[in-house]
Design an enzyme around this catalytic site. Structure first.
Site, short mmCIF file in Angstrom:
data_model
loop_
_atom_site.label_atom_id
_atom_site.label_comp_id
_atom_site.label_asym_id
_atom_site.label_seq_id
_atom_site.Cartn_x
_atom_site.Cartn_y
_atom_site.Cartn_z
N TYR A 41 0.84 -1.02 0.16
CA TYR A 41 0.27 0.37 0.13
C TYR A 41 1.13 1.86 0.16
O TYR A 41 2.05 0.94 0.50
CB TYR A 41 -1.08 -0.28 1.11
N ASP B 228 9.52 2.89 0.16
CA ASP B 228 7.87 3.58 1.03
C ASP B 228 8.72 2.76 2.37
O ASP B 228 7.93 1.95 2.90
CB ASP B 228 6.51 2.90 -0.16
N LYS C 105 4.03 8.97 9.35
CA LYS C 105 3.76 8.80 10.04
C LYS C 105 4.30 8.93 11.58
O LYS C 105 4.70 9.71 12.01
CB LYS C 105 3.29 6.16 9.89
C1 LIG Z 1 0.86 4.93 6.14
C2 LIG Z 1 1.06 4.18 4.71
C3 LIG Z 1 1.08 5.34 3.58
C4 LIG Z 1 -0.11 6.92 2.92
O1 LIG Z 1 0.39 7.55 4.10
P1 LIG Z 1 -1.08 8.34 4.73
O2 LIG Z 1 -0.05 9.79 5.95
O3 LIG Z 1 -1.65 7.41 5.82
O4 LIG Z 1 -1.10 9.35 3.60
C5 LIG Z 1 1.73 5.35 2.43
N1 LIG Z 1 2.84 4.08 2.22
C6 LIG Z 1 2.86 3.46 3.54
C7 LIG Z 1 4.09 2.37 3.51
C8 LIG Z 1 1.28 3.56 4.97
O5 LIG Z 1 2.13 2.96 5.32
#
Ligand SMILES: *Cc1c(COP(=O)(O)O)cnc(C)c1O
Length: 451
Positions: free
Chosen positions: A165, A260, A288
């Site tokens: 994701y 990511d 995060k």
């Molecule tokens: C949470 C997450 C996102 C999205 O971040 P948001 O602050 O919710 O937009 C993208 N990539 C990864 C791996 C994530 O865990």
């Protein structure tokens, strides 16, 4: 083990009292009201408890590893606001620096000293990025990283993996079409198929599929993006050799490798998964934890690559509230604490003990379950197989999670409301908190497996 048993028996009585006492009337009322204002009553879909039962909890307060809902029920929290709260709720140092900073205003739309301080703190302690740009969410970080990759390579295609994701970025809200290496099919309405077609979706843990796709499309691939420790669809830990294979393929074809690390970054170590595996990606995205509970994201890379970003270069990216001082203060106060000696070793060790306690119990009872962990991330799967790919997760097993989640709420343990979500241990969880949680989880597993 014996102590644990006695504790379990005692807890059973406490839990029984709780079961009778617990009411979530106020949360249910607020949820009914919220539905009038927000689609599905929420401002982010998974909060709606669709994959489990009942209305979502409306939380009014958190301290350490505990949260309280509007009905005054107390829960041991393993969601941690979906990952950011590695230091637990309402951390003193973070709160104090936020208050001190906010007393001088919230945002000026100018550079600030606090931005420099957070930038320096990160870059001085991370061997994998030379320069970063702050944004306000993980999605924004990923979206910007893709634009940078396309701008720097002059190519359009992106390779992503099924089960990873990356936020709600248009070109990444895609799933695999039929066939092994296929162009994506959008998973959300509102995304033109022409966007989805710029994305190639591959299975994780499959070097052959990767080789095949790169042979075919490598010269058009701007970037391969991966969660190096996929943690948004179960915890699909990859072999290091697979990540190394991505690195080599990118070198070979002149594509960029994007890690990511919105969820792994600062979670499995200050240098995230790049440091854990010692693999140098071209671009890393953060989110995060980096904001200490405030909305912050970031992307970074080498001096040369980041030179493509405006105003130095032609890749445009901007943000009205980016790097506002309050968010920078929260991030700074959080990250500084993560540099304490042995911080990550201790987090990993206590998470391991917690997970083994539950897994051993399940094994002794012959339950089909396992707990995968890395650092302070854990994932409970109703399977004893090693799961590395999204298609290995048994969707039927989510019925079991539903029962587990409900029983845990009754006994004051809060997990993210979906069996595909990982759990997070925070620095605020003590050994006693974890033992208590493990005992409650074991008790609930008995219910899950007896029904
Ligand atoms: C949470 C997450 C996102 C999205 O971040 P948001 O602050 O919710 O937009 C993208 N990539 C990864 C791996 C994530 O865990």
């Amino acid at each position: 083990m014996r102590g644990c048993k006695i504790q379990r028996i005692c807890l059973k009585f406490v839990a029984m009292e709780l079961t009778n006492a617990i009411s979530r009337v106020r949360s249910a009322e607020l949820f009914a009201e919220a539905k009038k204002y927000f689609p599905g009553g929420v401002n982010s879909p998974v909060r709606a408890f669709k994959s489990v039962s009942g209305p979502p909890l409306f939380i009014k307060e958190g301290k350490g590893c505990r949260i309280w809902d509007e009905d005054d029920n107390e829960y041991l929290d393993f969601c941690g606001s979906w990952g950011p709260l590695i230091l637990g709720h309402n951390n003193d140092a973070i709160r104090n620096l936020i208050i001190e900073t906010v007393s001088r205003g919230t945002s000026f739309g100018t550079p600030t000293r606090l931005g420099n301080e957070l930038g320096k703190l990160i870059l001085d302690n991370n061997r994998y990025v030379d320069k970063i740009r702050f944004v306000s969410s993980g999605t924004e970080a990923v979206m910007s990283a893709l634009r940078l990759a396309r701008g720097a390579t002059g190519r359009n295609k992106i390779i992503k993996f099924d089960g990873c994701y990356h936020g709600h970025v248009d070109s990444l809200l895609v799933k695999a079409g039929s066939g092994l290496a296929t162009f994506g099919v959008s998973t959300s309405a509102g995304i033109p198929e022409s966007f989805a077609q710029e994305t190639i979706v591959l299975p994780l843990d499959d070097p052959e599929a990767l080789s095949e796709a790169m042979e075919k499309y490598g010269d058009d691939v701007a970037a391969i993006i991966i969660e190096p420790m996929p943690a948004n669809n179960g915890l699909l830990l990859q072999r290091k050799s697979f990540l190394e294979c991505l690195r080599l393929k990118c070198y070979k074809y002149g594509s960029l490798l994007i890690f990511d690390e919105v969820i792994n970054g600062f979670r499995v170590g200050f240098e995230g998964a790049a440091g854990y595996y010692d693999i140098q990606p071209d671009i890393i995205t953060y989110g995060k934890i980096i904001g200490g509970g405030m909305p912050v994201g970031a992307y970074g890379g080498s001096h040369e690559l980041m030179g493509h970003i405006a105003p130095d270069g032609p890749v445009y990216q901007a943000g009205t509230l980016s790097a506002n001082p309050v968010a920078m203060a929260a991030g700074y106060a959080a990250l500084q604490q993560l540099l304490a000696p042995n911080f990550y070793e201790e987090m990993a060790a206590k998470t391991q003990v917690f997970a083994r306690q539950i897994e051993d119990y399940g094994q002794a009872k012959g339950y089909e379950l396992s707990i995968t962990t890395v650092g302070s991330i854990f994932w409970l799967a109703f399977s004893t197989e090693t799961i590395r790919r999204a298609d290995q997760i048994d969707a039927n097993s989510m019925e079991k999670f539903k029962v587990l989640h409900h029983e845990l709420l009754q006994r004051g343990v809060y997990l993210g409301p979906s069996g595909y979500e990982v759990g997070f241990v925070s620095a605020a969880h003590t050994t006693a908190d974890l033992e208590q949680a493990a005992a409650i989880i074991c008790e609930c597993l008995d219910i899950v497996f007896s029904s």
